[in-house]
Write an enzyme that holds these catalytic residues in place. Structure first.
Site, PDB file in Angstrom:
ATOM      1  N   CYS A   1      -0.302  -1.850   0.144  1.00 40.85           N
ATOM      2  CA  CYS A   1      -0.776  -2.163  -1.473  1.00 40.85           C
ATOM      3  C   CYS A   1       0.608  -2.623  -2.052  1.00 40.85           C
ATOM      4  CB  CYS A   1      -1.613  -0.897  -1.902  1.00 40.85           C
ATOM      5  SG  CYS A   1      -1.630  -1.221  -3.773  1.00 40.85           S
TER       6      CYS A   1
ATOM      7  N   CYS B   1       1.077  -0.783  -5.269  1.00 42.13           N
ATOM      8  CA  CYS B   1       1.408   0.756  -5.042  1.00 42.13           C
ATOM      9  C   CYS B   1       2.810   0.848  -4.867  1.00 42.13           C
ATOM     10  CB  CYS B   1       0.744   1.091  -3.830  1.00 42.13           C
ATOM     11  SG  CYS B   1      -1.336   1.033  -3.840  1.00 42.13           S
TER      12      CYS B   1
END
Length: 116
Positions: free
Chosen positions: A42, A45
């Site tokens: 991600c 993230c």
């Protein structure tokens, strides 16, 4: 040996949590816990990672990192559908849930609201 009334020292770096029991123990041991549900693949993230590390070092919150790929049941238990998702616990209760990339100032303010 610790004195009976000493408070648990808040870690100054994020702790990787594996499973519900570990997260429950962390929430029980600390007044304020910021749980970062993330995935290695991600992008947002990864962008949030330095912010989470700074908050762990500079605030009174313990920071838990939860890899949703390795902890799918735990993520499901908290209704995490997208990453990054941040859940703030105060005094053992889930008090805030934030989905998506969030700024350090906003997260710091949320932590400070509950860290009094």
């Amino acid at each position: 040996m610790m004195a009976p009334d000493t408070e648990t020292v808040t870690p100054d770096e994020p702790l990787h949590v594996d499973g519900e029991a570990e997260l429950d123990a962390l929430v029980a041991d600390h007044d304020v816990v910021l749980a970062d549900f993330y995935a290695d693949w991600c992008g947002p993230c990864q962008m949030l990672e330095p912010t989470v590390e700074t908050l762990a070092a500079e605030t009174g919150a313990a920071v838990a990192k939860v890899d949703v790929d390795a902890n799918q049941e735990l993520a499901a238990a908290y209704g995490v559908r997208g990453v990054p998702s941040l859940i703030l616990f105060a005094d053992g209760a889930n008090v805030e849930e934030i989905v998506g990339l969030t700024g350090e100032d906003e997260l710091r303010a949320l932590i400070e609201t509950h860290a009094e």
